[in-house]
Design a protein around this motif. Structure first.
Motif, PDB file in Angstrom:
ATOM      1  N   VAL A  10      22.343-133.749 -49.015  1.00 23.66           N
ATOM      2  CA  VAL A  10      23.495-133.155 -48.344  1.00 23.66           C
ATOM      3  C   VAL A  10      23.993-134.103 -47.256  1.00 23.66           C
ATOM      4  O   VAL A  10      23.243-134.932 -46.742  1.00 23.66           O
ATOM      5  N   GLU A  23      27.787-130.638 -46.554  1.00 22.77           N
ATOM      6  CA  GLU A  23      28.392-130.727 -47.883  1.00 22.77           C
ATOM      7  C   GLU A  23      27.345-131.208 -48.878  1.00 22.77           C
ATOM      8  O   GLU A  23      26.447-131.965 -48.520  1.00 22.77           O
ATOM      9  N   CYS A  30      30.815-127.277 -52.580  1.00 23.83           N
ATOM     10  CA  CYS A  30      29.705-126.541 -51.965  1.00 23.83           C
ATOM     11  C   CYS A  30      29.563-127.037 -50.528  1.00 23.83           C
ATOM     12  O   CYS A  30      29.006-128.108 -50.267  1.00 23.83           O
ATOM     13  N   ILE A  31      30.084-126.236 -49.599  1.00 24.61           N
ATOM     14  CA  ILE A  31      30.139-126.614 -48.186  1.00 24.61           C
ATOM     15  C   ILE A  31      29.729-125.407 -47.350  1.00 24.61           C
ATOM     16  O   ILE A  31      30.027-124.269 -47.700  1.00 24.61           O
ATOM     17  N   GLN A  33      28.361-124.313 -42.946  1.00 24.78           N
ATOM     18  CA  GLN A  33      28.292-124.759 -41.555  1.00 24.78           C
ATOM     19  C   GLN A  33      27.346-123.870 -40.773  1.00 24.78           C
ATOM     20  O   GLN A  33      26.887-122.843 -41.270  1.00 24.78           O
ATOM     21  N   ILE A  44      23.336-123.780 -46.092  1.00 25.68           N
ATOM     22  CA  ILE A  44      23.648-124.549 -47.296  1.00 25.68           C
ATOM     23  C   ILE A  44      22.622-124.263 -48.390  1.00 25.68           C
ATOM     24  O   ILE A  44      22.959-124.285 -49.578  1.00 25.68           O
TER      25      ILE A  44
END
Length: 66
Positions: A10, A23, A30-31, A33, A44
């Motif tokens: 990532v 990310e 596919c993100i 935070q 994630i």
């Protein structure tokens, strides 16, 4: 670059709002935070699981780990 439990690499960066943005290059779009690095990585992990689950439900190709 960070490798997480699912063994997908990532990209972790600071967003403009001060949050950490993560990310997954091997899973387009596919993100996630989080307020902290740990929160972003936990988020994630969940996003990756859900992303793969949707691909499986649709009988679509699951990209290899990069």
């Amino acid at each position: 670059m960070v490798t997480i439990k699912s063994q997908r690499k990532v990209l972790l960066s600071h967003g403009e709002d001060g949050y950490f943005v993560v990310e997954v290059p091997s899973l387009p779009g596919c993100i996630s935070q989080g307020k902290t690095r740990e929160e972003a990585l936990a988020n994630i992990e969940e996003a990756i699981s859900l992303y793969i689950e949707v691909l499986q439900d649709r009988s679509e190709f699951i990209p290899i780990f990069i």
